[in-house]
Design an enzyme around this catalytic site. Structure first.
Site, PDB file in Angstrom:
ATOM      1  N   HIS A   1      40.719  34.716  40.258  1.00 45.30           N
ATOM      2  CA  HIS A   1      39.626  34.142  39.466  1.00 45.30           C
ATOM      3  C   HIS A   1      38.624  33.463  40.389  1.00 45.30           C
ATOM      4  CE1 HIS A   1      40.441  34.809  35.183  1.00 45.30           C
ATOM      5  NE2 HIS A   1      41.634  35.151  35.651  1.00 45.30           N
TER       6      HIS A   1
ATOM      7  N   THR B   1      45.412  32.479  38.866  1.00 47.11           N
ATOM      8  CA  THR B   1      44.987  32.448  37.465  1.00 47.11           C
ATOM      9  C   THR B   1      43.956  31.371  37.183  1.00 47.11           C
ATOM     10  OG1 THR B   1      47.189  33.261  36.957  1.00 47.11           O
ATOM     11  CG2 THR B   1      45.944  32.312  35.128  1.00 47.11           C
TER      12      THR B   1
ATOM     13  N   HIS C   1      45.053  39.292  41.962  1.00 45.35           N
ATOM     14  CA  HIS C   1      44.141  38.986  40.846  1.00 45.35           C
ATOM     15  C   HIS C   1      43.560  37.597  41.113  1.00 45.35           C
ATOM     16  CE1 HIS C   1      42.880  39.402  36.599  1.00 45.35           C
ATOM     17  NE2 HIS C   1      43.121  38.107  36.489  1.00 45.35           N
TER      18      HIS C   1
ATOM     19  N   HIS D   1      11.699  37.031  59.876  1.00 48.69           N
ATOM     20  CA  HIS D   1      12.609  38.054  59.359  1.00 48.69           C
ATOM     21  C   HIS D   1      11.882  39.381  59.183  1.00 48.69           C
ATOM     22  CE1 HIS D   1      16.111  35.509  57.613  1.00 48.69           C
ATOM     23  NE2 HIS D   1      15.491  34.813  58.526  1.00 48.69           N
TER      24      HIS D   1
ATOM     25  N   ARG E   1      40.166  44.771  30.112  1.00 52.03           N
ATOM     26  CA  ARG E   1      41.263  43.847  29.772  1.00 52.03           C
ATOM     27  C   ARG E   1      40.797  42.422  30.081  1.00 52.03           C
ATOM     28  NH1 ARG E   1      44.056  39.587  31.667  1.00 52.03           N
ATOM     29  NH2 ARG E   1      44.372  40.565  33.711  1.00 52.03           N
ATOM     30  N   GLU E   2      40.807  42.043  31.341  1.00 51.91           N
ATOM     31  CA  GLU E   2      40.278  40.713  31.709  1.00 51.91           C
ATOM     32  C   GLU E   2      38.859  40.559  31.166  1.00 51.91           C
ATOM     33  OE1 GLU E   2      41.780  38.122  33.824  1.00 51.91           O
ATOM     34  OE2 GLU E   2      40.070  37.020  33.008  1.00 51.91           O
TER      35      GLU E   2
END
Lengths: 421, 421
Positions: free
Chosen positions: A213, A184, A211, A308, A29-30
């Site tokens: 963004h 949104t 939801h 590291h 959908r999105e």
């Protein structure tokens, strides 16, 4: 219980759903609103099956009102008989859309309407009393059909808080299953999210879906913080695809959640399928996996600096909060560069099954760093330096015991050394 | 002042530095630890100049102790005479490293040591009293040379809070300029960050710098939340490059900050240079700009769904929290797809300088959506449909006034129409 994981749920968040969240995947959908997305039914079915296999709790589909083909696709996906994922469709808060949606075979309907002054003025032009009236009508209709119903406001963070609390308490009273809170435009930040969700949670008894963004890069963190405040459902898309630069990415969100509650996440979702799922969607929408993608970026588990590499060799947890094995992946110690350290080189010597003293390894490391100052190194360069060094050491030792034999071997070794430098 | 920007600084955060943060860019240190980075001096100078031009407050360089070439590079960059950015180098908390660092010409020295039990056990093997003693010696030495000094713990979020408060208050008393708090493994989340930074801020008077890795996708949000809690300096890298999947990306962080305080950010940094800066670094380390990158991702300002396009055309703020013009970019309404709406098509009709009624535009929109159901559409497809429709409408009108002339034009138009479908 003592807090042994500093990244785990905060015991002071008594409403927290960090350890019982559910996923509503919106790739279909999105994700269809992503600039590069053109999904055929065949592609949609492939994606839906892969999401189901991964274990998402819900799959959200484009509104059947969008086009004739969109409607046919919703119906086809509902008929797949997925094992785990329930099917939702995402529609405007209109009776017209709701009547079509309930006929498609979905398990639930996600309705939305804009409540910010921006959207009320420039999108639909309706006032709050009209919005409330439509919401009640649509919710009661969908419930009468025995389907799940979510009511969401668009652009919730720019909506009036009194409007939000009024509409959410109203729809909660008439028995909505979930309310949705949407950033949104992608401008929300975590503490703002925490405050809004906790406030809303204090006045409703239904579940909360969110939801987020990603325009300002905070989607994953906002979703996590929403769970801390009592939201339960998080909208995700594979690779985060959606309008503009998209929403919460499924893979990145899994990285966040496995750190918070490894047992829950590993028991519920097939994490070793993330790479396959991302590759499937990336191929379909014709994008590359971002180089810096959590988990599946090409270097997500590559360690380079000497300090590291040394610690990772002793205990991977020193510089890794994620275990690549949880995702069916492996780590890589990048030892062929000028930032390397002798511990990384010692490990490589052992991998090559050669025996050298620590002092000898330090001597090789100096050579490698010198060469790394001049040009990029490949693994083969480093291996060649190590092997030549080892050969020389052996020669010297053999010379001590048998001068004649050592002399015969020398020319070939010397030649090899020159070609590698 | 009333809170008019819901995404702006929270007035209850009286220690907040959201509106007075500074950037310490580490592309030439942390970024050099990125798997693909092999920087020559020439590349480093290009990047340093571009960072200075953009306006970062500090540039951090790889330790001069890393290799002979690394030392020569630090010296060369210090001699560039950059206009705005001060130069730092990042060294272990050792007198040996400090003595070399202060001779290179840097403005300041960033020292670090691991304080988590993981790093104390598997990296350097030192206890807290040894760490404290080294810290005092190094800090006093660097200060005696008139340089800025920062003292940072590695893996701060997995360190004992009592150890952290002890060492930070100690170094604060002897006059360190900044303390650094690092999420070395990338596992921290925003509310945890807020609590730790605020606690530390309450016991020190010096400034606080933060360093967030992005393994779980929260680096930008963590950095923002750290500012809310009173941190002032944020470590960034162009595109976020660094160990594993990197740290806070400079561009994404600018997206976050311009939403919070547009005036401060626009007055201080040349935002329209972000794309150029990212392209420069992407070329050098041979990666693509991620498709979903904030600001510069190819679709960051592309709007697709009809409902979005309609509102954006009325007022861009409806679905945009960032203004593309602030970054020298422009928005794009993606109208050539089946999710399009008639408002987007109407805007295209106007761009093409054609005149059609709203009903006619709606008729075209239906045609476009039908074709979009069948295959991906290009702009030229949509333009062709619009132009043919317009031509037909004109023909019909002309037919009414002059039947003969219209008939002559017809064959060519029909042919063109067929080829476009």
């Amino acid at each position: 219980m003592a807090q042994t994981n500093p990244y785990g749920p905060n015991p002071s968040d008594y409403l927290s759903n960090v350890s019982k969240f559910e996923l509503i995947d919106s790739t279909l959908r999105e994700g269809e609103q992503f600039a590069n997305a053109f999904f055929t039914l065949e592609m949609k079915i492939k994606i839906a099956k892969a999401l189901d296999d991964f274990g998402v709790d819900y799959i959200e589909l484009t509104s059947p009102v969008a086009s004739d083909q969109a409607r046919a696709e919703v119906e086809a996906i509902c008929k797949l008989g997925l094992k785990r994922s329930k099917i939702l469709t995402h529609i405007r808060c209109h009776m017209h859309d709701a009547k079509i949606a309930v006929e498609t075979g979905v398990d639930g309907v996600n309705v939305f309407i804009g409540t910010s002054s921006f959207l009320r003025q420039h999108s639909h032009g309706k006032d709050m009393s009209f919005i409330t009236k439509s919401a009640i009508e649509v919710i009661e209709f969908v419930k009468s059909k025995g389907l799940e119903i979510r009511f969401s406001t668009e652009d919730s963070f720019r909506s009036d808080i009194v409007d939000l609390l009024n509409i959410y308490t109203t729809v909660d009273k008439i028995g909505v299953n979930r309310i949705g809170i949407a950033d949104t435009v992608g401008g929300a930040h975590p503490r703002q999210v925490y405050e809004l969700i906790r406030t809303i949670k204090s006045v409703v008894s239904c579940d909360i879906e969110t939801h987020f963004h990603n325009d300002t890069g905070c989607a994953i963190a906002n979703a996590y913080t929403a769970l801390e405040a009592g939201a339960k459902y998080i909208d995700t898309c594979v690779l985060g695809i959606g309008e503009r630069n998209g929403i919460v990415p499924l893979g990145g969100f899994m990285a966040r959640m496995i750190v918070a509650d490894p047992d829950y996440v590993k028991s519920k979702y097939k994490l070793h399928k993330i790479r396959e799922l991302e590759n499937l969607v990336a191929d379909i929408v014709q994008v590359n996996i971002p180089f810096n993608n959590p988990i599946t970026g090409f270097c997500a588990f590559t360690h380079k600096a000497g300090i590291h590499a040394k610690a990772i060799l002793a205990n991977p947890s020193t510089y890794e909060i994620l275990d690549p094995a949880d995702f069916g992946l492996s780590r890589y110690i990048h030892f062929a560069n000028r930032l390397t350290g002798w511990n990384a080189i010692k490990s490589r010597v052992e991998q090559l099954n050669l025996k050298l003293s620590d002092d000898q390894v330090k001597e090789i490391t100096t050579k490698i760093k010198q060469m790394g100052d001049v040009r990029p190194l490949g693994i083969e360069d480093v291996d060649s330096i190590i092997k030549n060094f080892h050969a020389e050491v052996q020669e010297e030792e053999e010379e001590k015991t048998d001068a004649t034999a050592a002399t015969e071997e020398e020319p070939a070794t010397k030649k090899q050394k020159v070609s590698s430098e």
